[in-house]
Design an enzyme around this catalytic site. Structure first.
Site, PDB file in Angstrom:
ATOM      1  N   SER A 130       0.833  -1.195   0.000  1.00 32.47           N
ATOM      2  CA  SER A 130       0.000   0.000   0.000  1.00 32.47           C
ATOM      3  C   SER A 130       0.878   1.260   0.000  1.00 32.47           C
ATOM      4  O   SER A 130       1.643   1.470  -0.935  1.00 32.47           O
ATOM      5  CB  SER A 130      -0.959  -0.047   1.196  1.00 32.47           C
ATOM      6  OG  SER A 130      -2.050   0.813   1.024  1.00 32.47           O
ATOM      7  N   ASP A 232      -1.852  14.366  12.792  1.00 35.60           N
ATOM      8  CA  ASP A 232      -1.882  15.698  12.187  1.00 35.60           C
ATOM      9  C   ASP A 232      -1.203  15.690  10.820  1.00 35.60           C
ATOM     10  O   ASP A 232      -1.748  16.197   9.838  1.00 35.60           O
ATOM     11  CB  ASP A 232      -1.196  16.720  13.105  1.00 35.60           C
ATOM     12  CG  ASP A 232      -2.071  17.107  14.293  1.00 35.60           C
ATOM     13  OD1 ASP A 232      -3.274  16.793  14.270  1.00 35.60           O
ATOM     14  OD2 ASP A 232      -1.542  17.719  15.240  1.00 35.60           O
ATOM     15  N   HIS A 291      -7.101  -6.346   0.922  1.00 31.70           N
ATOM     16  CA  HIS A 291      -5.995  -5.407   0.734  1.00 31.70           C
ATOM     17  C   HIS A 291      -4.768  -5.797   1.550  1.00 31.70           C
ATOM     18  O   HIS A 291      -3.645  -5.625   1.102  1.00 31.70           O
ATOM     19  CB  HIS A 291      -6.471  -3.996   1.114  1.00 31.70           C
ATOM     20  CG  HIS A 291      -5.455  -2.925   0.906  1.00 31.70           C
ATOM     21  ND1 HIS A 291      -4.825  -2.707  -0.304  1.00 31.70           N
ATOM     22  CD2 HIS A 291      -4.953  -1.988   1.768  1.00 31.70           C
ATOM     23  CE1 HIS A 291      -3.984  -1.680  -0.180  1.00 31.70           C
ATOM     24  NE2 HIS A 291      -4.043  -1.239   1.060  1.00 31.70           N
TER      25      HIS A 291
END
Length: 310
Positions: A130, A232, A291
């Site tokens: 990924s 963040d 996945h």
């Protein structure tokens, strides 16, 4: 005999975690001091299994919200089965690696270009899942021609990912929103913390396996439970993470795109771009795998890797 080597890690004991970002690691500067043209590499946390130095090592790169321990059992098994050295790495802003506001693929590639020669793991076999697969692809493309040390990547495995944008099939932005919305009161006992967070996540994430995966990022620091990923930075760069940097050069080495039979991450429409950038690419599908192929079908995953190495 297998032995582990651990990288130097940035200390975080005694630091007050941010209550808004639920992060716990110090933030590193985002540029190199050379006009910001090249990302400054960070000292990544890693584990290295010993093996024969004569053959290229296997280097595993995890996906978004993952960490090097995702590949622990597979790394041990492949080290024994192949006799090669096997490296597992925490990407920046993940696991035990430092945090940084820069979460670009160029920065993640630079981290590896700094680390791999230090460990004497050049050339290597890059195996990325990924997000880690996109980092591996970019590194292979960057070091494929005209630059020093083009031999850094001997061969490449991209696990259920392609060099195109994957926004339409990804639920990762929703996962981030759910994680950022978590409210963990101070002084919650360890026995209750995971159950409390799982219950809060379940209102937005129905899949229990996904919640269990995300909960691997919940850690205790200074008596409080926090997310160890830098939410963040991930949220700020999620569009870049789901995209792929445009490249003109191609990678001439052997490449395997290993796909999950039940996954929609790699679409037939991606094949033209795969062939343009990786002309020697072959594809292989693992039946009954989603996945996270290495978690769903670990034996089939390892058999595919061994077959590609042969």
């Amino acid at each position: 005999m297998l032995s582990w080597t651990r990288a130097w890690r940035l200390p975080y004991g005694g630091l007050e975690p941010s209550r808004t970002s639920l992060s716990r690691l110090p933030v590193a500067p985002s540029s190199s001091g050379r006009g910001g043209a090249e990302p400054r590499p960070l000292p990544l946390s890693y584990k290295l299994l010993d093996g024969e130095a004569a053959r290229p090592a296997l280097v595993f790169l995890h996906g978004l919200f993952g960490c090097k321990t995702n590949f622990n059992s597979i790394a041990k098994a492949l080290a024994q089965q192949t006799g090669r050295r096997v490296l597992t790495v925490d990407a920046r802003n993940h696991g035990d690696s430092p945090h940084s506001p820069d979460m670009s693929y160029e920065a993640m590639s630079q981290d590896l270009q700094d680390l791999l020669p230090q460990l004497g793991l050049v050339p290597c076999v890059l195996i990325g899942h990924s997000m880690g697969g996109k980092t591996a692809m970019l590194l292979a493309l960057q070091r494929s021609s005209s630059l020093p040390q083009p031999e850094l990547v001997e061969r490449l495995v991209a696990v259920d990912i392609s060099p195109v944008e994957t926004t339409s099939v990804s639920d990762f932005p929703a996962y981030m929103a759910a994680m950022r919305a978590i409210n963990i009161p101070d002084e919650v006992p360890r026995s209750c913390a995971r159950k409390l967070v799982d219950k809060q996540l379940s209102s937005l994430i129905q899949d229990m396996a996904v919640r269990q995966f995300l909960l691997t990022n919940l850690v205790e620091a200074d008596g409080r439970f926090v997310w160890r990923v830098n939410l963040d930075a991930l949220a700020q760069h999620v569009d870049k993470i789901l995209a792929f940097p445009p490249r003109q050069e191609s990678y001439p080495g052997p490449t395997l795109f290993l796909l999950g039979g039940n996954s929609d991450f790699v679409h037939p429409s991606h094949h033209a771009e795969i062939k343009r950038l990786f002309p020697r690419a072959q594809t292989q599908t693992v039946p009954n795998a989603g996945h996270w192929i290495h978690a769903d079908r670990p034996q089939d995953f390892m058999a595919a890797i061994r077959g590609f190495l042969a």
